[in-house]
Design a protein around this motif. Structure first.
Motif, PDB file in Angstrom:
ATOM      1  N   TYR A   1       0.809  -1.210  -0.207  1.00  0.00           N
ATOM      2  CA  TYR A   1      -0.201   0.002   0.092  1.00  0.00           C
ATOM      3  C   TYR A   1       0.889   1.166  -0.141  1.00  0.00           C
TER       4      TYR A   1
ATOM      5  N   HIS B   1       2.038   1.752  -3.476  1.00  0.00           N
ATOM      6  CA  HIS B   1       1.072   2.515  -4.162  1.00  0.00           C
ATOM      7  C   HIS B   1       0.982   3.877  -4.114  1.00  0.00           C
TER       8      HIS B   1
ATOM      9  N   SER C   1       1.518   6.867  -6.630  1.00  0.00           N
ATOM     10  CA  SER C   1       0.510   7.682  -7.106  1.00  0.00           C
ATOM     11  C   SER C   1       0.714   9.333  -6.738  1.00  0.00           C
TER      12      SER C   1
ATOM     13  N   SER D   1       0.420   6.914 -11.646  1.00  0.00           N
ATOM     14  CA  SER D   1      -0.709   6.329 -11.387  1.00  0.00           C
ATOM     15  C   SER D   1      -1.787   6.711 -12.711  1.00  0.00           C
TER      16      SER D   1
ATOM     17  N   ASP E   1      -6.141   3.941  -9.068  1.00  0.00           N
ATOM     18  CA  ASP E   1      -6.163   4.518  -7.911  1.00  0.00           C
ATOM     19  C   ASP E   1      -7.678   3.976  -7.203  1.00  0.00           C
TER      20      ASP E   1
ATOM     21  N   ASN F   1      -7.123   0.117  -6.161  1.00  0.00           N
ATOM     22  CA  ASN F   1      -6.343   0.483  -5.013  1.00  0.00           C
ATOM     23  C   ASN F   1      -7.472   0.817  -3.831  1.00  0.00           C
TER      24      ASN F   1
ATOM     25  N   SER G   1      -1.881  -4.122  -1.957  1.00  0.00           N
ATOM     26  CA  SER G   1      -2.362  -3.664  -3.184  1.00  0.00           C
ATOM     27  C   SER G   1      -1.692  -2.576  -3.735  1.00  0.00           C
ATOM     28  N   ARG G   2      -1.247  -2.562  -4.832  1.00  0.00           N
ATOM     29  CA  ARG G   2      -0.508  -1.604  -5.579  1.00  0.00           C
ATOM     30  C   ARG G   2      -0.436  -1.745  -7.019  1.00  0.00           C
ATOM     31  N   ILE G   3       0.067  -0.764  -7.869  1.00  0.00           N
ATOM     32  CA  ILE G   3       0.162  -0.685  -9.113  1.00  0.00           C
ATOM     33  C   ILE G   3       1.416  -1.860  -9.368  1.00  0.00           C
TER      34      ILE G   3
ATOM     35  N   GLY H   1       3.203   1.845 -14.698  1.00  0.00           N
ATOM     36  CA  GLY H   1       2.128   2.594 -14.255  1.00  0.00           C
ATOM     37  C   GLY H   1       1.248   3.210 -15.310  1.00  0.00           C
TER      38      GLY H   1
ATOM     39  N   THR I   1      -2.875  -4.170 -10.818  1.00  0.00           N
ATOM     40  CA  THR I   1      -2.577  -3.858  -9.528  1.00  0.00           C
ATOM     41  C   THR I   1      -2.449  -5.363  -8.996  1.00  0.00           C
TER      42      THR I   1
END
Ligand code: ADP
Ligand code: MG
Length: 386
Positions: free
Chosen positions: A300, A303, A307, A313, A318, A321, A332-334, A338, A343
């Motif tokens: 997180y 991410h 972002s 992002s 987003d 996420n 959770s993240r990209i 990007g 994700t």
């Protein structure tokens, strides 16, 4: 991917004989984004989706190749100067040339291949394809004398020299060196790497594909790289006695010391890069301790950094996420550069069904299309099947 699936097509499309079968996987990257060109770490692992090929020398100097998924057949001479036009066959032609450069006496062969890595979703189907044939050619024609690292570099050179993609080494590295139940921390500067246990009992790893194409990406990447270079230049000026090649060589005190000499934007980008280095190291400790809650927390944080600090992002990513967070997903993240793509999510087993249903529904309500869902398990790298 089943052997019979590939074999039945190989037999049908060529002379009825069987050959050797090889497989090579796609990959995920747990954490460590935009770190490669900053001399930092990445944290990839090979997945249970990949390319499988059957291959048999044919006694000529021609490669006769059949793509099972695209239902397309291409032939080329091993020594042809230009090679085929079809983009899938460029990978094959390229890896033949690159393995020859590395001392493998490649002769003509028949081959058919298929894959279950989604194309262009950020799971590196192209690296799976290159590594699969690098491994196969090394085994069939090279007495396995080409090292794993040289196969990695042959795959990368294929992208650079024959496919027009200026990629790093992570994807091919992960495909060749992957190991079941292990992620690898790769130092992009020294190429040293270390295996870490990844056995998240009670959790699942799932990719949620925003189905947004990363079109903005290339000019934005150049801007980000420029920001990093600007900060490095300021650091070099401030610390002439130190060797500072990339942001890898900087610590937080040094970065703070050049705050007034760089733009606010460049400072934000560099803050992400240094933060990401710390997060990767924190994830190493967490994996060794089997602490997947901390792993998730760091995802997180990455991410958020991608972002808000690195600004790579997009609204859709987003939103994915946010949904994960609201649903109580562990991490959770990209994943990837990007501006689109997937994700990566670490989800508790008992939350999985709810999360998938929820993310599909909410995303479709807002964007009029469902995200694609890919479950992944960490498995072995390039190998001979039979
Ligand atoms: P990715 O992020 O998946 O690596 P790329 O655009 O780099 O995306 O590579 C995708 C290309 O690799 C495809 O356009 C195709 O040429 C080739 N490729 C990958 N998987 C397959 C497959 N199963 N069958 C045929 N070609 C494939
Ligand atoms: Mg690729």
């Amino acid at each position: 991917m089943e052997i019979d699936y590939v074999r039945s097509r190989f037999v049908k499309h060529f002379d009825g004989q069987t050959g050797n079968v090889y497989a090579s996987p796609g990959r995920i990257n747990l954490i460590g984004e935009h770190t490669d060109y900053n001399g930092g770490f990445v944290f990839p692992g090979a997945i249970d989706k990949g390319i499988m090929c059957e291959i048999r020398p044919n006694g000529t100097n021609k490669v006769m190749a059949y793509s099972i998924d695209l239902k397309d057949r291409v032939e080329f001479d091993i020594d042809d100067e230009k090679g085929p036009k079809a983009s899938w066959a460029r990978y094959l032609y390229g890896i033949v040339q690159e393995m020859k450069k590395r001392g493998v006496d490649v002769k003509g062969f028949n081959t058919a291949f298929a894959g279950d890595v989604p194309l262009g979703a950020g799971l590196s189907s192209s690296a799976a394809l290159e590594s699969c044939y690098a491994y196969a050619l090394n085994d069939l024609f090279g007495e396995n004398k080409v090292s794993k690292w040289d196969m990695v570099l042959a795959g990368q050179a294929t992208e650079h020299n024959y496919c027009g993609v200026n990629c790093g080494i992570m994807d091919q590295f992960a495909s060749v060196f992957g190991m079941e139940g292990k992620l690898m921390r790769l130092d992009c500067r020294s190429r040293e790497f270390e295996y870490f246990p990844f056995d998240p009992k009670g959790y699942r790893l799932v990719l949620v594909d925003s189905v947004v194409k990363h079109e903005l990406a290339s000019s934005a990447y150049n801007d980000r790289r420029k920001s990093c270079e600007n900060v490095v230049a300021a650091l070099q000026k401030k610390y002439p006695e130190k060797t500072i090649e990339t942001l890898r060589d900087a610590d937080w005190d040094m970065l703070n010391a050049v705050k007034d000499e760089v733009s606010e934007e460049d400072m934000k980008r560099a803050t992400f890069v240094l933060g990401e280095k710390d997060r990767v190291l924190a994830v190493c400790d967490a994996l060794n301790a089997g602490d997947y809650e901390t792993v998730g927390k760091k995802m997180y944080e990455t991410h958020h950094g991608l972002s808000k600090e690195y600004e790579v992002s997009c609204e859709e990513l987003d939103y994915l996420n946010d949904i994960a967070r609201e649903d109580g997903v562990t991490g959770s993240r990209i994943m990837g550069g990007g501006f689109g793509g997937c994700t990566i999510n670490l989800v508790k087993e008992d939350l999985y069904d709810h999360f998938i249903a929820d993310v599909k529904k909410k995303y479709a309500e807002r964007y009029g299309k469902e995200p694609k869902i890919y479950d992944v398990v960490i498995k072995d790298g390039s190998r001979k099947i039979c």
